[in-house]
Design a protein around this motif. Sequence first.
Motif, PDB file in Angstrom:
ATOM      1  N   LEU A  53       0.843  -1.191   0.000  1.00 34.10           N
ATOM      2  CA  LEU A  53       0.000   0.000   0.000  1.00 34.10           C
ATOM      3  C   LEU A  53       0.879   1.240   0.000  1.00 34.10           C
ATOM      4  O   LEU A  53       1.800   1.357   0.817  1.00 34.10           O
ATOM      5  CB  LEU A  53      -0.895  -0.007   1.254  1.00 34.10           C
ATOM      6  CG  LEU A  53      -1.729   1.244   1.546  1.00 34.10           C
ATOM      7  CD1 LEU A  53      -2.756   1.503   0.453  1.00 34.10           C
ATOM      8  CD2 LEU A  53      -2.416   1.108   2.912  1.00 34.10           C
ATOM      9  N   THR A  54       0.605   2.158  -0.921  1.00 33.35           N
ATOM     10  CA  THR A  54       1.322   3.428  -0.977  1.00 33.35           C
ATOM     11  C   THR A  54       0.388   4.531  -0.509  1.00 33.35           C
ATOM     12  O   THR A  54      -0.743   4.643  -0.991  1.00 33.35           O
ATOM     13  CB  THR A  54       1.825   3.726  -2.398  1.00 33.35           C
ATOM     14  OG1 THR A  54       2.651   2.647  -2.839  1.00 33.35           O
ATOM     15  CG2 THR A  54       2.645   5.008  -2.423  1.00 33.35           C
ATOM     16  N   LEU A  55       0.885   5.339   0.437  1.00 32.89           N
ATOM     17  CA  LEU A  55       0.077   6.365   1.091  1.00 32.89           C
ATOM     18  C   LEU A  55       0.733   7.728   1.001  1.00 32.89           C
ATOM     19  O   LEU A  55       1.942   7.849   0.786  1.00 32.89           O
ATOM     20  CB  LEU A  55      -0.066   6.047   2.588  1.00 32.89           C
ATOM     21  CG  LEU A  55      -0.682   4.737   3.011  1.00 32.89           C
ATOM     22  CD1 LEU A  55      -0.226   4.410   4.418  1.00 32.89           C
ATOM     23  CD2 LEU A  55      -2.193   4.851   2.946  1.00 32.89           C
ATOM     24  N   MET A  87       5.040   9.993   0.049  1.00 32.99           N
ATOM     25  CA  MET A  87       5.074   8.578  -0.314  1.00 32.99           C
ATOM     26  C   MET A  87       5.541   7.769   0.879  1.00 32.99           C
ATOM     27  O   MET A  87       6.720   7.762   1.210  1.00 32.99           O
ATOM     28  CB  MET A  87       6.007   8.325  -1.501  1.00 32.99           C
ATOM     29  CG  MET A  87       6.113   6.851  -1.896  1.00 32.99           C
ATOM     30  SD  MET A  87       7.395   6.575  -3.137  1.00 32.99           S
ATOM     31  CE  MET A  87       7.308   4.781  -3.315  1.00 32.99           C
ATOM     32  N   GLN A  88       4.599   7.157   1.547  1.00 32.15           N
ATOM     33  CA  GLN A  88       4.904   6.173   2.577  1.00 32.15           C
ATOM     34  C   GLN A  88       4.422   4.823   2.064  1.00 32.15           C
ATOM     35  O   GLN A  88       3.351   4.740   1.452  1.00 32.15           O
ATOM     36  CB  GLN A  88       4.202   6.530   3.887  1.00 32.15           C
ATOM     37  CG  GLN A  88       4.231   5.473   4.969  1.00 32.15           C
ATOM     38  CD  GLN A  88       5.620   5.234   5.565  1.00 32.15           C
ATOM     39  OE1 GLN A  88       6.482   4.674   4.883  1.00 32.15           O
ATOM     40  NE2 GLN A  88       5.816   5.658   6.793  1.00 32.15           N
ATOM     41  N   VAL A  89       5.208   3.794   2.271  1.00 31.52           N
ATOM     42  CA  VAL A  89       4.839   2.458   1.805  1.00 31.52           C
ATOM     43  C   VAL A  89       4.583   1.557   3.005  1.00 31.52           C
ATOM     44  O   VAL A  89       5.348   1.569   3.980  1.00 31.52           O
ATOM     45  CB  VAL A  89       5.941   1.863   0.906  1.00 31.52           C
ATOM     46  CG1 VAL A  89       5.599   0.428   0.498  1.00 31.52           C
ATOM     47  CG2 VAL A  89       6.122   2.723  -0.340  1.00 31.52           C
ATOM     48  N   ALA A  90       3.507   0.793   2.936  1.00 29.71           N
ATOM     49  CA  ALA A  90       3.153  -0.147   3.991  1.00 29.71           C
ATOM     50  C   ALA A  90       2.843  -1.499   3.362  1.00 29.71           C
ATOM     51  O   ALA A  90       2.471  -1.582   2.191  1.00 29.71           O
ATOM     52  CB  ALA A  90       1.943   0.361   4.782  1.00 29.71           C
ATOM     53  N   SER A  91       2.987  -2.548   4.143  1.00 28.23           N
ATOM     54  CA  SER A  91       2.628  -3.891   3.667  1.00 28.23           C
ATOM     55  C   SER A  91       1.810  -4.593   4.736  1.00 28.23           C
ATOM     56  O   SER A  91       1.951  -4.328   5.938  1.00 28.23           O
ATOM     57  CB  SER A  91       3.871  -4.695   3.302  1.00 28.23           C
ATOM     58  OG  SER A  91       4.766  -4.809   4.400  1.00 28.23           O
ATOM     59  N   PHE A  92       0.935  -5.472   4.285  1.00 28.45           N
ATOM     60  CA  PHE A  92       0.125  -6.275   5.209  1.00 28.45           C
ATOM     61  C   PHE A  92      -0.325  -7.544   4.498  1.00 28.45           C
ATOM     62  O   PHE A  92      -0.333  -7.625   3.270  1.00 28.45           O
ATOM     63  CB  PHE A  92      -1.096  -5.476   5.709  1.00 28.45           C
ATOM     64  CG  PHE A  92      -2.083  -5.089   4.636  1.00 28.45           C
ATOM     65  CD1 PHE A  92      -3.161  -5.914   4.326  1.00 28.45           C
ATOM     66  CD2 PHE A  92      -1.939  -3.903   3.933  1.00 28.45           C
ATOM     67  CE1 PHE A  92      -4.081  -5.561   3.339  1.00 28.45           C
ATOM     68  CE2 PHE A  92      -2.854  -3.538   2.939  1.00 28.45           C
ATOM     69  CZ  PHE A  92      -3.929  -4.370   2.647  1.00 28.45           C
ATOM     70  N   ARG A  93      -0.726  -8.539   5.293  1.00 28.94           N
ATOM     71  CA  ARG A  93      -1.211  -9.811   4.773  1.00 28.94           C
ATOM     72  C   ARG A  93      -2.667 -10.004   5.172  1.00 28.94           C
ATOM     73  O   ARG A  93      -3.077  -9.620   6.267  1.00 28.94           O
ATOM     74  CB  ARG A  93      -0.362 -10.974   5.307  1.00 28.94           C
ATOM     75  CG  ARG A  93       1.086 -10.905   4.865  1.00 28.94           C
ATOM     76  CD  ARG A  93       1.901 -12.049   5.457  1.00 28.94           C
ATOM     77  NE  ARG A  93       3.307 -11.930   5.108  1.00 28.94           N
ATOM     78  CZ  ARG A  93       3.851 -12.403   3.992  1.00 28.94           C
ATOM     79  NH1 ARG A  93       3.088 -13.062   3.125  1.00 28.94           N
ATOM     80  NH2 ARG A  93       5.136 -12.256   3.738  1.00 28.94           N
ATOM     81  N   ALA A  94      -3.436 -10.584   4.265  1.00 30.94           N
ATOM     82  CA  ALA A  94      -4.851 -10.834   4.555  1.00 30.94           C
ATOM     83  C   ALA A  94      -5.379 -11.915   3.620  1.00 30.94           C
ATOM     84  O   ALA A  94      -4.891 -12.077   2.497  1.00 30.94           O
ATOM     85  CB  ALA A  94      -5.668  -9.557   4.387  1.00 30.94           C
ATOM     86  N   LYS A  95      -6.380 -12.640   4.104  1.00 33.26           N
ATOM     87  CA  LYS A  95      -7.090 -13.614   3.284  1.00 33.26           C
ATOM     88  C   LYS A  95      -8.491 -13.077   3.066  1.00 33.26           C
ATOM     89  O   LYS A  95      -9.277 -12.950   4.006  1.00 33.26           O
ATOM     90  CB  LYS A  95      -7.136 -14.976   3.980  1.00 33.26           C
ATOM     91  CG  LYS A  95      -7.751 -16.079   3.133  1.00 33.26           C
ATOM     92  CD  LYS A  95      -7.672 -17.419   3.852  1.00 33.26           C
ATOM     93  CE  LYS A  95      -8.248 -18.546   2.977  1.00 33.26           C
ATOM     94  NZ  LYS A  95      -8.167 -19.856   3.678  1.00 33.26           N
ATOM     95  N   THR A  96      -8.810 -12.728   1.836  1.00 36.26           N
ATOM     96  CA  THR A  96     -10.084 -12.085   1.555  1.00 36.26           C
ATOM     97  C   THR A  96     -10.541 -12.387   0.138  1.00 36.26           C
ATOM     98  O   THR A  96      -9.714 -12.626  -0.755  1.00 36.26           O
ATOM     99  CB  THR A  96      -9.975 -10.560   1.750  1.00 36.26           C
ATOM    100  OG1 THR A  96     -11.226  -9.946   1.428  1.00 36.26           O
ATOM    101  CG2 THR A  96      -8.886  -9.967   0.883  1.00 36.26           C
ATOM    102  N   ASP A  97     -11.853 -12.347  -0.078  1.00 38.95           N
ATOM    103  CA  ASP A  97     -12.421 -12.487  -1.415  1.00 38.95           C
ATOM    104  C   ASP A  97     -12.558 -11.141  -2.119  1.00 38.95           C
ATOM    105  O   ASP A  97     -12.921 -11.089  -3.295  1.00 38.95           O
ATOM    106  CB  ASP A  97     -13.806 -13.156  -1.331  1.00 38.95           C
ATOM    107  CG  ASP A  97     -13.716 -14.603  -0.861  1.00 38.95           C
ATOM    108  OD1 ASP A  97     -12.689 -15.251  -1.153  1.00 38.95           O
ATOM    109  OD2 ASP A  97     -14.661 -15.072  -0.196  1.00 38.95           O
ATOM    110  N   LEU A  98     -12.283 -10.063  -1.394  1.00 40.11           N
ATOM    111  CA  LEU A  98     -12.387  -8.740  -2.003  1.00 40.11           C
ATOM    112  C   LEU A  98     -11.265  -8.536  -3.019  1.00 40.11           C
ATOM    113  O   LEU A  98     -10.120  -8.933  -2.797  1.00 40.11           O
ATOM    114  CB  LEU A  98     -12.298  -7.646  -0.937  1.00 40.11           C
ATOM    115  CG  LEU A  98     -13.460  -7.519   0.044  1.00 40.11           C
ATOM    116  CD1 LEU A  98     -13.153  -6.434   1.082  1.00 40.11           C
ATOM    117  CD2 LEU A  98     -14.750  -7.193  -0.694  1.00 40.11           C
ATOM    118  N   GLU A  99     -11.609  -7.917  -4.137  1.00 34.96           N
ATOM    119  CA  GLU A  99     -10.595  -7.556  -5.123  1.00 34.96           C
ATOM    120  C   GLU A  99      -9.750  -6.389  -4.582  1.00 34.96           C
ATOM    121  O   GLU A  99     -10.205  -5.609  -3.733  1.00 34.96           O
ATOM    122  CB  GLU A  99     -11.256  -7.141  -6.440  1.00 34.96           C
ATOM    123  CG  GLU A  99     -12.050  -8.247  -7.108  1.00 34.96           C
ATOM    124  CD  GLU A  99     -11.161  -9.369  -7.627  1.00 34.96           C
ATOM    125  OE1 GLU A  99      -9.968  -9.109  -7.908  1.00 34.96           O
ATOM    126  OE2 GLU A  99     -11.663 -10.502  -7.736  1.00 34.96           O
TER     127      GLU A  99
END
Length: 247
Positions: free
Chosen positions: A6-8, A60-72
Amino acid sequence: MANYRLTLCYDGTRWKGWQKQGNTEQTIQAKLEALLTRLLDQPVEVAGSGRTDAGAHAKMQVASFRAKTDLETEEILAGLRRYLPADIGAISLEQVEPRFHARLSCTGKTYVYRIWNSELPNVFERHYLYHIQEPLDVAAMRLAAEDLCGTHDFRAFCSLKKFKRSTVRRLEAITIQELGPELRLTFTGDGFLYHMVRILVGTLLAVGRGEKSPRDMADILASQDRRQAGETVPACGLCLETVHYTR
């Protein structure tokens, strides 16, 4: 389990910095985690490329995360844009390789510090500039900046009193632009210590005021003594401009 990048961007004026804290929810990381947890209906932990101070900003801040989802991905991004406050913006979201980590994969950062060097007020940008009225010797500041570039132990330019890790960093470049009454200092390096950019700016300002000489930079670095460097300038003028990755 998908991995996301994710770029913020954000205006940090009213926030207590990036990193979540136990005594306040008023941080960028805490706000993001709370919103993603609701959007994705599961606990979400967000890793940032690095911490920004209370009151500092990011283009520009960059973040990362993990998730299991059906959302596009587009649906998650739309939800972020809809529910984030107006001073935090979600620029982009993409699925990335499992090994990507916003902080550990980062190879460098670029920060910009803006100074309004004039007797005239700048009311409309006061949250994004450090206002200094006295004249500055910019040529001397540039000479000092040259001696600060390269690979050094920057312990004297860090506010921490105890160190668990190396304080050696590489500053690739420091540029100082004169844009009318504004001085714009840009710092690019492989990493930055706690308050390092703000102390570097304070030290260069001490040179600009004639309180220190450009020749003092080597001695300050060698001293590893925070007291030998300049002041820690206010966070309002600081902005994380770019986060660098190899790909």
